[in-house]
Each structure stands twice: as structure tokens, then as C-alpha cells.
Design an enzyme around this catalytic site. Structure first.
Site, PDB file in Angstrom:
ATOM      1  N   ARG A 120       0.849  -1.211   0.000  1.00 45.74           N
ATOM      2  CA  ARG A 120       0.000   0.000   0.000  1.00 45.74           C
ATOM      3  C   ARG A 120       0.882   1.259   0.000  1.00 45.74           C
ATOM      4  NH1 ARG A 120      -4.269   1.324   4.975  1.00 45.74           N
ATOM      5  NH2 ARG A 120      -4.851   3.408   4.301  1.00 45.74           N
ATOM      6  N   ASN A 173       1.276   2.109  14.642  1.00 45.37           N
ATOM      7  CA  ASN A 173       0.422   1.104  13.990  1.00 45.37           C
ATOM      8  C   ASN A 173       0.608   1.034  12.473  1.00 45.37           C
ATOM      9  OD1 ASN A 173      -0.889   3.510  13.571  1.00 45.37           O
ATOM     10  ND2 ASN A 173      -2.925   2.765  14.116  1.00 45.37           N
ATOM     11  N   TYR A 174       1.137   2.115  11.884  1.00 39.01           N
ATOM     12  CA  TYR A 174       1.513   2.096  10.457  1.00 39.01           C
ATOM     13  C   TYR A 174       2.853   2.810  10.306  1.00 39.01           C
ATOM     14  CZ  TYR A 174      -3.220   0.751   8.869  1.00 39.01           C
ATOM     15  OH  TYR A 174      -4.403   0.094   8.620  1.00 39.01           O
ATOM     16  N   THR A 199       8.799   4.720  18.347  1.00 36.84           N
ATOM     17  CA  THR A 199       9.755   3.784  18.976  1.00 36.84           C
ATOM     18  C   THR A 199       9.487   2.364  18.468  1.00 36.84           C
ATOM     19  OG1 THR A 199       9.962   5.192  20.888  1.00 36.84           O
ATOM     20  CG2 THR A 199      10.602   2.892  21.177  1.00 36.84           C
ATOM     21  N   ASP A 235       9.919  17.409  21.878  1.00 42.19           N
ATOM     22  CA  ASP A 235       9.569  18.832  21.768  1.00 42.19           C
ATOM     23  C   ASP A 235      10.652  19.591  21.009  1.00 42.19           C
ATOM     24  OD1 ASP A 235       7.359  18.271  23.223  1.00 42.19           O
ATOM     25  OD2 ASP A 235       7.937  19.391  25.020  1.00 42.19           O
ATOM     26  N   GLY A 250      -0.741  10.275  15.943  1.00 47.26           N
ATOM     27  CA  GLY A 250      -0.434   9.625  17.219  1.00 47.26           C
ATOM     28  C   GLY A 250      -1.504   9.917  18.243  1.00 47.26           C
ATOM     29  N   ASP A 252      -2.552  11.746  22.328  1.00 48.33           N
ATOM     30  CA  ASP A 252      -2.832  13.059  22.904  1.00 48.33           C
ATOM     31  C   ASP A 252      -1.629  13.989  22.966  1.00 48.33           C
ATOM     32  OD1 ASP A 252      -5.444  12.601  23.182  1.00 48.33           O
ATOM     33  OD2 ASP A 252      -5.417  12.152  25.333  1.00 48.33           O
ATOM     34  N   GLU A 269      -3.441  13.924  13.355  1.00 43.32           N
ATOM     35  CA  GLU A 269      -4.518  12.953  13.532  1.00 43.32           C
ATOM     36  C   GLU A 269      -4.247  12.245  14.844  1.00 43.32           C
ATOM     37  OE1 GLU A 269      -6.130   9.812  14.090  1.00 43.32           O
ATOM     38  OE2 GLU A 269      -5.110   8.982  12.341  1.00 43.32           O
ATOM     39  N   ARG A 302      -6.390   0.521  15.403  1.00 42.77           N
ATOM     40  CA  ARG A 302      -6.458   1.486  14.298  1.00 42.77           C
ATOM     41  C   ARG A 302      -7.297   2.660  14.764  1.00 42.77           C
ATOM     42  NH1 ARG A 302     -10.005  -0.904  11.149  1.00 42.77           N
ATOM     43  NH2 ARG A 302      -9.661   0.425   9.335  1.00 42.77           N
ATOM     44  N   CYS A 303      -6.854   3.847  14.380  1.00 43.23           N
ATOM     45  CA  CYS A 303      -7.645   5.007  14.815  1.00 43.23           C
ATOM     46  C   CYS A 303      -9.023   4.965  14.168  1.00 43.23           C
ATOM     47  CB  CYS A 303      -6.915   6.293  14.492  1.00 43.23           C
ATOM     48  SG  CYS A 303      -6.382   6.372  12.810  1.00 43.23           S
ATOM     49  N   GLU A 396     -10.973   5.149  23.888  1.00 42.55           N
ATOM     50  CA  GLU A 396     -10.521   4.236  22.821  1.00 42.55           C
ATOM     51  C   GLU A 396      -9.712   3.127  23.471  1.00 42.55           C
ATOM     52  OE1 GLU A 396      -8.529   5.601  19.104  1.00 42.55           O
ATOM     53  OE2 GLU A 396      -8.398   7.434  20.232  1.00 42.55           O
TER      54      GLU A 396
HETATM   55  O1  G3H Z   1      -4.667   4.316  12.772  1.00 45.91           O
HETATM   56  C1  G3H Z   1      -4.878   5.234  11.983  1.00 45.91           C
HETATM   57  C2  G3H Z   1      -4.857   5.000  10.550  1.00 45.91           C
HETATM   58  O2  G3H Z   1      -4.845   6.223   9.873  1.00 45.91           O
HETATM   59  C3  G3H Z   1      -5.996   4.125  10.097  1.00 45.91           C
HETATM   60  O3  G3H Z   1      -5.803   3.728   8.780  1.00 45.91           O
HETATM   61  O4  G3H Z   1      -8.123   3.032   8.199  1.00 45.91           O
HETATM   62  O5  G3H Z   1      -6.200   2.388   6.782  1.00 45.91           O
HETATM   63  O6  G3H Z   1      -6.500   1.360   9.021  1.00 45.91           O
HETATM   64  P1  G3H Z   1      -6.693   2.561   8.176  1.00 45.91           P
END
Ligand code: G3H
Length: 500
Positions: A120, A173-174, A199, A235, A250, A252, A269, A302-303, A396
Site C-alpha cells: 500500500r 500502527n503504520y 519507537t 519537543d 499519534g 494526545d 490525527e 487502528r484510529c 478508545e
Molecule cells: O490508525 C490510523 C490509521 O490512519 C488508520 O488507517 O483506516 O487504513 O487502518 P486505516
């Protein structure tokens, strides 16, 4: 990892310290700090990798490299910048197995999903090269005689020019895909980049850095990957006077960074409590299929995962039966075995998830599945009769836990969805398109999906959150827009240019 890949990637590794080097100014660097950051494999809970903890002087050097290289890069013709990006995509495709291997070991993403992330990412880079050519070659032309009382003596040409240096901070996560979603728009627009990998995911990020290096088409210093201890130097990176733009995904921490960076464009985001509204007239098989995939892909980390189901009471039992049937079929285990549910990213994260589950239990939620945890591995957990006084209704979990709330009508569902602090996406299932549009108009989230689970992709779609979920809009075209600024040239004439 095959032996040829080991050779290809060998230079990243500092045998003396047993750690991965950073990529600064076109060089693989062992930090003078002599400090490292350790990366724990979420599945084995053992140390897997080490990366350098770079110093402030090294960060300064990276920004200096950016600034010098950008002076060259911004003058490189657009078609050549696009060609350079395509070259990176091609190297990335060659290295898909190696990078996927890192993702499996660093973030416990199932191997097939890790491979998809790399593919992707290459697709995204290629699309960005094409879109950049289309968008950045266009401009505006205005004549002064449109404004009352003015002759046609001024001709105004507008175009988009780069900002300078873009700081890219992708999440765990990505670590590859959300890195390139920031780097590729920045580069095609003529910017330099400094990437601070997460990290967990740093080693995948450094292998991505090597794809840029091996492409051999960028001025030294244009692309930098700097690993740091975020608590010490996060920072510093963001507030640096040479930082001209921040693209962050990421948690907060983004809220405080947004206040610190000053007057530069930012794109952030910061997560989502994505609500799924199921109306009484919905296709329940379709809704259940999307809830299972949306709620449990990558173990809910995933967000855009479905994070709360709001179902009209009259169809709740039928929907739950279908969702439960699917949840019971999810495989649970290790990423190498391509299980649906794999260990969550860290013990801290697993503890947080467990706390939410226990809070719901104490307050009387009904467990449709037995709660089970071994180390960082949490079995899929479906909770019914969740009420607003339970933390899981608002927080979440970022794990394989899905709360279901029964509502009397869709107004009540919309009201709950609109109280979420992080309003990234939401979705509504109904066969009535008019009802769907009314709900979409009432739900205040960045995107409302009709009859489909929340998702960021395809990667050229706009992607944004409301309230504390973020600022700015992502997606390839929007990122190019955000990473450039308008520049105008006005041609002043002694007399009106012509009369028709
Ligand atoms: O975790 C946040 C990502 O932007 C979600 O992407 O909808 O492709 O899993 P996704």
C-alpha cells in the site's frame, strides 16, 4: 531475512552497540550519546531491537542538512521529482519481505497485513508522484479589472511553492505507510523531510529510510530519519526554528505539540472513538461483517477501528447474534501465523485495555465472550448493555474490545456519537439512503461512512477528524496542499493590457 537482504541492509546496523543507526545527512550515524532506545517485541515481550537515542546536536545537523538539500531539491523539475519517488516505490517493493519481517517483530502485525502495508505504501508513493504533477503544475491567473474601480493594469500569477522542511511523525500502527503518507507529498512538493519514527516501528522506518538512500536520486540531507527518546527530544524536534511544517499521527501528545510549534502549518490525527450506528432497517449481515472487520482488524489498534456500536434496540439481539458468530471465528495467536488477533503493542496498552474491561464489568456490562488475556495477547471481547457511565463508552481501548450500546432511536445514537471527544470517523447502516444522509449530516465527525466500516483508504480520499481528533485534512491531494504555500507574482503594466 534472506542473505541478500542482510547485505543490502547491513550498513544500518552498528555491530559494536548492537543497535540500528539513524540516517542523517545521507550518512548512517551512530549517535555520540552512546545511548540507545530498546524495542520490545510485543509477542515475545523480549528485547528485539535497539536504535540510537540521538542528541540535540545531531538533530541540529539533520535540520541543517535538510535546509541545504532543500535549496537544491526545490529547483529540481517536477517530472524529475516524480521519477525519483517512483524509484523509491520500486526499491520498496523489492524489499517488501524484509520490511514486513520487521513489522511482524516490532509491532506484532500479522505477516499478510505487514506485507499489505508495504505494498500500500509503494502504491501511495506512485499515486502521489502522479497527483503532484497534476496539482503542482497548475496555478491561477487573475486580472485586476475584476475589482471595482481598477483597470486591467495588473496580472496576477499564483502557484504553489514548498514550505521548506517538514517534520514527519508517524505512529506505531503504520510505521511505514503513515510515514510515506507524509514523506511523499512533502518531497513531490519540493520540501526536505526529517522523520522521527515511532519507537515501536523505528526499525521498519529505518529500513524504509534505506529505500530512499538506495534509490540514489535525492540530494544528501533531503531525507533524514532520526531516532530519539521522545520524552527528552520530541519537543526539541517540533519546536526547532528550522521546522517549517509538522505532520503528526499519534495520541494526545499531539495536543501539546500543536500549542508548542508556533506559526507553521500543522496536520494532526490524534485518534478516534469511531461510532457505528445500526438502524432497525439495516442489512444486518452487512453491518455485522463490517463491525467484525472494522472492530478487530489489527486487534483494534487502528484510529479508524469501530470503537462503539450504537444499535436500535429492536434489532440488537439479531445483530449481536451475527456479530458474535463472526467474533467466535477470529483466530487468536502470533503474527507469524497470520492470526486475526495478535498481541497488542505493549504491556502498558494491555493493562489500559484490561482496566476499561474491568470498569465495564463492575458497572454491569454483559460479557458476550469470556475475557481472557495472556501477556499482551487479549482475546476478542464483546460487551453488551454498555451504558454512558462506563469508561469504555467514551475511551478508545486500542485493542480487541468492542462495546455495544442499545439505543431507543437514531437521535439517541447521534447524540452519543456527538459527545465523543475524538470524532474521526463514524458509520451508519441503513437501507434508507435519505435516513443515511440525514444521519451523516447530523453526526459531527471528519467522515461518515454509509454502509461500510470506517477506514482511511483509499489513500487519496480526504482524511480528517473533528474536535480533539485532529487538525487539517490528510489524503494525498490535501497533504500536498498543506505542505505548500501560495506564491503570487504580479505583473504591473503602464496601461491596460487590452480592451475586448
Ligand atoms: O490508525 C490510523 C490509521 O490512519 C488508520 O488507517 O483506516 O487504513 O487502518 P486505516
Amino acid at each position: 531475512m534472506s542473505s541478500s537482504n542482510k547485505v543490502f541492509f547491513g550498513e544500518l546496523f552498528d555491530a559494536a552497540s548492537g543497535s540500528y543507526k539513524s540516517y542523517i545527512n545521507g550518512q548512517w550515524l551512530r549517535s555520540c550519546s552512546n545511548k540507545v532506545v530498546t524495542i520490545t517485541n510485543p509477542a515475545t515481550r523480549k528485547e528485539e531491537f535497539k536504535v540510537q537515542a540521538c542528541t540535540r546536536e545531531e538533530i541540529d545537523a539533520a535540520y541543517e542538512g535538510c535546509t541545504e538539500a532543500q535549496k537544491i531539491w526545490r529547483q529540481v523539475p517536477l517530472w524529475k521529482r516524480a521519477e525519483a519517488l517512483r524509484k523509491v516505490a520500486s526499491v520498496l517493493r523489492e524489499q517488501r519481505d524484509t520490511i514486513a519481517e520487521c513489522l511482524v517483530n516490532e509491532i506484532a502485525k500479522a505477516r499478510k497485513d505487514s506485507l499489505s502495508e508495504v505494498d500500500r505504501s509503494a502504491d501511495l508513493i506512485e499515486y502521489c508522484a502522479e497527483e503532484g504533477i497534476r496539482l503542482l503544475s497548475k496555478g491561477d491567473f487573475l486580472t485586476s479589472d475584476a475589482f471595482k474601480g481598477t483597470d486591467r493594469t495588473k496580472l496576477c500569477l499564483s502557484s504553489r511553492v514548498p514550505l521548506g522542511n517538514v517534520l514527519c511523525i508517524p505512529p506505531f500502527n503504520y510505521p511505514v505507510n503513515l510515514a510515506v503518507s507524509k514523506i511523499a507529498p512533502a518531497l513531490i512538493s519540493g520540501n526536505a523531510v526529517l522523520v522521527k519514527p515511532p519507537t515501536q516501528g523505528a526499525v521498519s522506518g529505518l529500513h524504509l529510510a534505506q529505500c530512499f538512500d538506495k534509490a540514489g536520486v535525492f540530494p544528501k540531507g533531503l531525507v533524514n530519519f532520526v531516532t530519539v527518546r521522545a520524552s527528552e527530544n520530541g519537543d526539541y524536534l517540533a519546536e526547532h526554528p528550522s521546522n517549517n511544517c509538522l505532520s503528526f499521527t499519534g495520541g494526545d501528545v499531539g495536543l501539546s505539540l500543536a500549542k508548542k510549534v508556533g506559526m507553521i502549518p500543522i496536520q494532526m490525527e490524534l485518534g478516534g472513538k469511531d461510532a457505528c450506528i445500526v438502524c432497525s432497517d439495516a442489512d444486518l449481515d452487512l453491518a455485522a461483517k463490517h463491525i467484525i472487520k472494522g472492530g478487530f482488524s489489527y486487534s483494534g489498534q487502528r484510529c479508524t477501528a469501530v470503537k462503539v456500536v450504537l444499535v436500535e434496540g429492536e434489532v440488537a439481539d439479531q445483530l449481536i447474534e451475527k456479530v458474535l458468530g463472526g467474533v467466535n471465528k477470529l483466530t487468536v495467536g502470533m503474527p507469524d501465523d497470520n492470526c486475526n488477533i495478535t498481541p497488542v503493542i505493549s504491556e502498558t496498552s494491555a493493562n489500559f485495555i484490561e482496566k476499561l474491561v474491568m470498569d465495564a464489568k463492575e458497572k454491569g456490562a454483559k460479557f458476550l465472550t469470556e475475557y481472557r488475556r495472556e501477556g499482551n495477547l487479549i482475546w476478542p471481547c464483546l460487551l453488551d448493555h454498555v451504558r454512558p457511565d462506563m469508561d469504555i463508552a467514551w475511551e478508545e481501548p486500542f485493542g480487541p474490545v468492542l462495546p455495544i450500546m442499545r439505543v431507543s432511536n437514531t437521535d439517541q445514537a447521534v447524540e452519543h456519537a456527538n459527545k465523543n471527544r475524538v470524532a474521526l470517523q463514524s458509520c451508519v447502516f441503513t437501507k434508507d439512503i435519505e435516513k443515511a444522509i440525514k444521519i451523516s449530516d447530523s453526526v459531527q465527525s471528519g467522515t461518515v461512512q454509509i454502509n461500510g466500516a470506517p477506514a482511511r483508504g483509499p489513500d487519496h480520499f480526504p482524511f480528517q477528524g473533528f474536535r480533539d481528533s485532529g487538525i487539517g485534512s490528510q489524503g494525498i491531494a490535501n497533504s500536498i496542499g498543506m505542505m505548500t504555500k501560495t506564491k503570487t507574482t504580479v505583473i504591473n503594466l503602464n496601461s491596460p493590457s487590452f480592451t475586448v
